[in-house]
Design a protein around this motif. Structure first.
Motif, PDB file in Angstrom:
ATOM      1  N   ALA A 136      78.827  -8.649   6.090  1.00 21.99           N
ATOM      2  CA  ALA A 136      77.958  -9.774   5.729  1.00 21.99           C
ATOM      3  C   ALA A 136      76.712  -9.288   4.998  1.00 21.99           C
ATOM      4  O   ALA A 136      76.274  -9.894   4.012  1.00 21.99           O
ATOM      5  CB  ALA A 136      77.574 -10.554   6.985  1.00 21.99           C
ATOM      6  N   ALA A 137      76.143  -8.182   5.472  1.00 20.11           N
ATOM      7  CA  ALA A 137      74.950  -7.625   4.834  1.00 20.11           C
ATOM      8  C   ALA A 137      75.258  -7.172   3.409  1.00 20.11           C
ATOM      9  O   ALA A 137      74.415  -7.290   2.514  1.00 20.11           O
ATOM     10  CB  ALA A 137      74.410  -6.464   5.659  1.00 20.11           C
ATOM     11  N   CYS A 138      76.465  -6.669   3.190  1.00 16.07           N
ATOM     12  CA  CYS A 138      76.863  -6.248   1.844  1.00 16.07           C
ATOM     13  C   CYS A 138      76.878  -7.434   0.882  1.00 16.07           C
ATOM     14  O   CYS A 138      76.421  -7.328  -0.256  1.00 16.07           O
ATOM     15  CB  CYS A 138      78.238  -5.587   1.885  1.00 16.07           C
ATOM     16  SG  CYS A 138      78.230  -3.885   2.506  1.00 16.07           S
ATOM     17  N   ARG A 139      77.416  -8.560   1.342  1.00 23.24           N
ATOM     18  CA  ARG A 139      77.426  -9.739   0.467  1.00 23.24           C
ATOM     19  C   ARG A 139      76.008 -10.215   0.199  1.00 23.24           C
ATOM     20  O   ARG A 139      75.680 -10.635  -0.921  1.00 23.24           O
ATOM     21  CB  ARG A 139      78.242 -10.868   1.099  1.00 23.24           C
ATOM     22  CG  ARG A 139      78.463 -12.062   0.162  1.00 23.24           C
ATOM     23  CD  ARG A 139      79.147 -11.651  -1.127  1.00 23.24           C
ATOM     24  NE  ARG A 139      79.571 -12.795  -1.936  1.00 23.24           N
ATOM     25  CZ  ARG A 139      80.098 -12.691  -3.145  1.00 23.24           C
ATOM     26  NH1 ARG A 139      80.251 -11.496  -3.694  1.00 23.24           N
ATOM     27  NH2 ARG A 139      80.473 -13.767  -3.820  1.00 23.24           N
ATOM     28  N   LYS A 140      75.161 -10.122   1.198  1.00 15.72           N
ATOM     29  CA  LYS A 140      73.796 -10.621   1.051  1.00 15.72           C
ATOM     30  C   LYS A 140      73.020  -9.858  -0.013  1.00 15.72           C
ATOM     31  O   LYS A 140      72.115 -10.414  -0.647  1.00 15.72           O
ATOM     32  CB  LYS A 140      73.069 -10.546   2.395  1.00 15.72           C
ATOM     33  CG  LYS A 140      71.751 -11.308   2.408  1.00 15.72           C
ATOM     34  CD  LYS A 140      71.129 -11.349   3.790  1.00 15.72           C
ATOM     35  CE  LYS A 140      69.829 -12.151   3.765  1.00 15.72           C
ATOM     36  NZ  LYS A 140      69.168 -12.167   5.089  1.00 15.72           N
ATOM     37  N   ILE A 141      73.349  -8.583  -0.240  1.00 15.37           N
ATOM     38  CA  ILE A 141      72.636  -7.815  -1.270  1.00 15.37           C
ATOM     39  C   ILE A 141      73.362  -7.840  -2.614  1.00 15.37           C
ATOM     40  O   ILE A 141      72.997  -7.103  -3.533  1.00 15.37           O
ATOM     41  CB  ILE A 141      72.386  -6.356  -0.836  1.00 15.37           C
ATOM     42  CG1 ILE A 141      73.702  -5.601  -0.630  1.00 15.37           C
ATOM     43  CG2 ILE A 141      71.504  -6.304   0.400  1.00 15.37           C
ATOM     44  CD1 ILE A 141      73.521  -4.096  -0.494  1.00 15.37           C
ATOM     45  N   GLY A 142      74.409  -8.677  -2.727  1.00 17.65           N
ATOM     46  CA  GLY A 142      75.017  -8.875  -4.038  1.00 17.65           C
ATOM     47  C   GLY A 142      76.306  -8.134  -4.301  1.00 17.65           C
ATOM     48  O   GLY A 142      76.745  -8.056  -5.452  1.00 17.65           O
ATOM     49  N   LEU A 143      76.947  -7.608  -3.256  1.00 12.83           N
ATOM     50  CA  LEU A 143      78.189  -6.873  -3.474  1.00 12.83           C
ATOM     51  C   LEU A 143      79.390  -7.817  -3.488  1.00 12.83           C
ATOM     52  O   LEU A 143      79.435  -8.798  -2.754  1.00 12.83           O
ATOM     53  CB  LEU A 143      78.380  -5.806  -2.397  1.00 12.83           C
ATOM     54  CG  LEU A 143      77.279  -4.744  -2.284  1.00 12.83           C
ATOM     55  CD1 LEU A 143      77.700  -3.643  -1.317  1.00 12.83           C
ATOM     56  CD2 LEU A 143      76.919  -4.157  -3.641  1.00 12.83           C
ATOM     57  N   ASP A 144      80.360  -7.477  -4.324  1.00 16.09           N
ATOM     58  CA  ASP A 144      81.595  -8.251  -4.424  1.00 16.09           C
ATOM     59  C   ASP A 144      82.719  -7.645  -3.594  1.00 16.09           C
ATOM     60  O   ASP A 144      83.685  -8.332  -3.260  1.00 16.09           O
ATOM     61  CB  ASP A 144      82.059  -8.315  -5.883  1.00 16.09           C
ATOM     62  CG  ASP A 144      81.046  -9.005  -6.770  1.00 16.09           C
ATOM     63  OD1 ASP A 144      80.839 -10.213  -6.584  1.00 16.09           O
ATOM     64  OD2 ASP A 144      80.458  -8.334  -7.644  1.00 16.09           O
ATOM     65  N   PHE A 145      82.616  -6.351  -3.295  1.00 22.04           N
ATOM     66  CA  PHE A 145      83.642  -5.692  -2.493  1.00 22.04           C
ATOM     67  C   PHE A 145      83.013  -4.559  -1.705  1.00 22.04           C
ATOM     68  O   PHE A 145      81.960  -4.026  -2.080  1.00 22.04           O
ATOM     69  CB  PHE A 145      84.788  -5.174  -3.370  1.00 22.04           C
ATOM     70  CG  PHE A 145      84.409  -4.060  -4.313  1.00 22.04           C
ATOM     71  CD1 PHE A 145      84.592  -2.732  -3.958  1.00 22.04           C
ATOM     72  CD2 PHE A 145      83.873  -4.344  -5.560  1.00 22.04           C
ATOM     73  CE1 PHE A 145      84.248  -1.700  -4.825  1.00 22.04           C
ATOM     74  CE2 PHE A 145      83.521  -3.322  -6.439  1.00 22.04           C
ATOM     75  CZ  PHE A 145      83.712  -1.999  -6.067  1.00 22.04           C
ATOM     76  N   MET A 146      83.656  -4.189  -0.596  1.00 18.40           N
ATOM     77  CA  MET A 146      83.131  -3.119   0.246  1.00 18.40           C
ATOM     78  C   MET A 146      84.225  -2.637   1.187  1.00 18.40           C
ATOM     79  O   MET A 146      85.277  -3.264   1.319  1.00 18.40           O
ATOM     80  CB  MET A 146      81.921  -3.597   1.057  1.00 18.40           C
ATOM     81  CG  MET A 146      82.146  -4.799   1.950  1.00 18.40           C
ATOM     82  SD  MET A 146      82.972  -4.470   3.546  1.00 18.40           S
ATOM     83  CE  MET A 146      81.740  -3.449   4.348  1.00 18.40           C
ATOM     84  N   ALA A 147      83.956  -1.523   1.823  1.00 17.14           N
ATOM     85  CA  ALA A 147      84.822  -1.024   2.892  1.00 17.14           C
ATOM     86  C   ALA A 147      83.961  -0.275   3.888  1.00 17.14           C
ATOM     87  O   ALA A 147      83.078   0.497   3.496  1.00 17.14           O
ATOM     88  CB  ALA A 147      85.908  -0.100   2.341  1.00 17.14           C
ATOM     89  N   VAL A 148      84.186  -0.527   5.160  1.00 17.59           N
ATOM     90  CA  VAL A 148      83.588   0.296   6.206  1.00 17.59           C
ATOM     91  C   VAL A 148      84.384   1.594   6.249  1.00 17.59           C
ATOM     92  O   VAL A 148      85.609   1.576   6.363  1.00 17.59           O
ATOM     93  CB  VAL A 148      83.640  -0.421   7.571  1.00 17.59           C
ATOM     94  CG1 VAL A 148      83.202   0.525   8.687  1.00 17.59           C
ATOM     95  CG2 VAL A 148      82.759  -1.661   7.549  1.00 17.59           C
ATOM     96  N   THR A 149      83.690   2.718   6.133  1.00 16.81           N
ATOM     97  CA  THR A 149      84.373   4.022   6.085  1.00 16.81           C
ATOM     98  C   THR A 149      83.764   4.948   7.129  1.00 16.81           C
ATOM     99  O   THR A 149      83.030   5.881   6.802  1.00 16.81           O
ATOM    100  CB  THR A 149      84.265   4.644   4.682  1.00 16.81           C
ATOM    101  OG1 THR A 149      82.874   4.695   4.307  1.00 16.81           O
ATOM    102  CG2 THR A 149      85.028   3.828   3.653  1.00 16.81           C
ATOM    103  N   ASP A 150      84.076   4.682   8.376  1.00 15.66           N
ATOM    104  CA  ASP A 150      83.511   5.491   9.453  1.00 15.66           C
ATOM    105  C   ASP A 150      84.148   6.876   9.503  1.00 15.66           C
ATOM    106  O   ASP A 150      85.281   7.082   9.053  1.00 15.66           O
ATOM    107  CB  ASP A 150      83.688   4.776  10.793  1.00 15.66           C
ATOM    108  CG  ASP A 150      82.600   3.741  11.027  1.00 15.66           C
ATOM    109  OD1 ASP A 150      81.439   4.025  10.695  1.00 15.66           O
ATOM    110  OD2 ASP A 150      82.916   2.643  11.523  1.00 15.66           O
TER     111      ASP A 150
END
Length: 428
Positions: A136-150
């Motif tokens: 959710a935080a990624c979308r809030k800063i303007g990202l269109d895609f992401m992945a959690v990479t622990d």
């Protein structure tokens, strides 16, 4: 930051085909900038790349129609263009505003910009927030895609997906992990792969297959470097086998006693390129910027040798609300859409740039010159509009996680708004 012109006027399209005629429409949004239907206006045109020092610009007289001024002209070459709009008042034209247009050759015109972060951590390793909140935080800063990479963990990226599986959102949440092979200091990202590479290290087949790779390798200084290279090659092959993108991470990360991996293994990986993309900008604090500079120098050196090197920028953030790293570094991919295959195709096809946007500093964009020039235009003229929409969606995603029953319906109503924006801003 959104320009004043974009607050007061709607200009469409902003991206046009090179060497084609296009009609640019300028529509005031508020009363204080409405056009006077009884006035004459003048548009003065300059091509940014081909401006002559002796030119006063090409002038076109226009009149508003239904409150809109439209300008038809040919936009030559791939470059940025400036339109100065004046209201003709007596002998002294009054500058109303200036507007920017970008013309692209067909190969780039067919692609759209997508912002993303492919290296970020949750509280399942050494991050601070749960995977869903990271998304959710990624979308809030303007990202269109992401992945959690622990670190060494694939499951948290699935948790991020599952948290929003019943909500209609535009953010693409992909699977991923940071890959840590046994006895190999090199870090790799599995972005989008359909299975965990880390889980395969538990099986005997890993060492068996790595030893087979080692047998075919020549030109290594010692057994340690040979094993590390074979291990990396095996990992990158497995990432691709799962349909993912294999990223070579932070080669100049300075840890206690030296760089995380030896210069020998870094240069062999750069020479042979078993990876899919280089982490050009990584998650370094301000006092560690030397590491990013060295990675840029490494990239430049191998580009000068004729190597085509796909690049990404990533935050490697371990917290989304700390005020550092998160949002400082990311990738802009020019792709047909934000599907995994299109993003990977865009990155491998050298259609990505790495962005450094440290708070209170001038943004810096790195990559091929053609893309960097275009990306700066997008940064000024397009992405602020896009990011404002994303911030709204990201806030609603957070409200959904908090249990707000209305948030899901509101997100559904907003779905597709960034794509609609791009449709308006590109001339078809």
């Amino acid at each position: 930051m959104m320009k004043v012109q974009d607050l007061y006027f709607k200009v469409f399209p902003k991206v046009v085909r090179a060497d084609k005629e296009a009609i640019i429409n300028i529509k005031p949004l508020y009363d204080h900038v409405r056009f006077n239907e009884n006035s004459t206006y003048e548009v003065v045109y300059f091509p940014v790349d081909n401006r002559s020092v002796y030119s006063q610009g090409e002038k076109t007289i226009v009149k508003p129609e239904d409150g809109i001024i439209s300008v038809k002209r040919l936009f030559e070459g791939e470059q940025e263009h400036i339109l100065y709009l004046y209201e003709v008042v007596g002998d002294k034209p009054r500058l109303v505003a200036d507007f920017r247009i970008y013309s692209l050759r067909e190969d780039l015109f067919e692609l759209k910009p997508y912002k993303g972060d492919m290296h970020i951590h949750s509280n399942f390793s050494d991050g601070k927030e749960d995977p869903a909140l990271v998304a959710a935080a990624c979308r809030k800063i303007g990202l269109d895609f992401m992945a959690v990479t622990d670190h060494g963990k694939y499951a948290p990226s699935i948790k991020a997906q599952e948290a929003f599986e019943n909500v209609d959102i535009d953010l693409k949440i992909y699977r991923g992990e940071e890959v840590h092979p046994p006895q190999n200091p090199v870090h790799m990202i599995n972005f989008g792969g359909c299975f965990s590479v880390n889980d395969l290290f538990k099986e005997d087949v890993y060492m068996k297959e790595v030893k087979e790779i080692e047998k075919a390798l020549v030109g290594f200084q010692n057994d340690e470097t040979r094993y590390q290279y074979a291990s990396c090659k095996w990992c990158f092959d497995k990432i691709r086998e799962g349909g993912g993108l294999g990223i070579f991470c932070h080669p100049y990360w300075l840890v206690s006693g030296g760089y995380n991996e030896s210069t020998a293994i870094t240069h062999r990986l750069m020479e042979d390129q078993p990876y899919d993309a280089l982490e050009l900008l990584g998650g370094y604090f301000k006092h560690e910027m030397e590491s990013n500079v060295l990675q840029l120098a490494l990239y430049s050196e191998y580009r000068s040798k004729g190597k085509d090197i796909p690049i990404v920028g990533v935050s490697d953030a371990h917290g989304c609300f700390t005020g550092y790293l998160f949002g400082w570094y990311y990738t802009i991919v020019l792709a047909k859409d934000s599907s995994l295959n299109s993003l990977i195709e865009g990155i491998k096809g050298l259609n990505s740039v790495a962005v450094e946007e440290v708070k209170d500093e001038t943004p810096r964009i790195y990559g091929p010159l053609r893309l960097v020039k275009y990306a700066y235009f997008l940064f000024r003229e397009v992405l602020p509009l896009h990011d404002a929409m994303c911030e709204q969606e990201g806030s609603l995603m957070m409200r959904y996680l908090e249990g707000d029953e209305k948030a899901a319906e509101m997100l559904k109503n907003l779905k597709g708004q960034t794509e609609k924006l791009y449709t308006e801003l590109w001339s078809f």
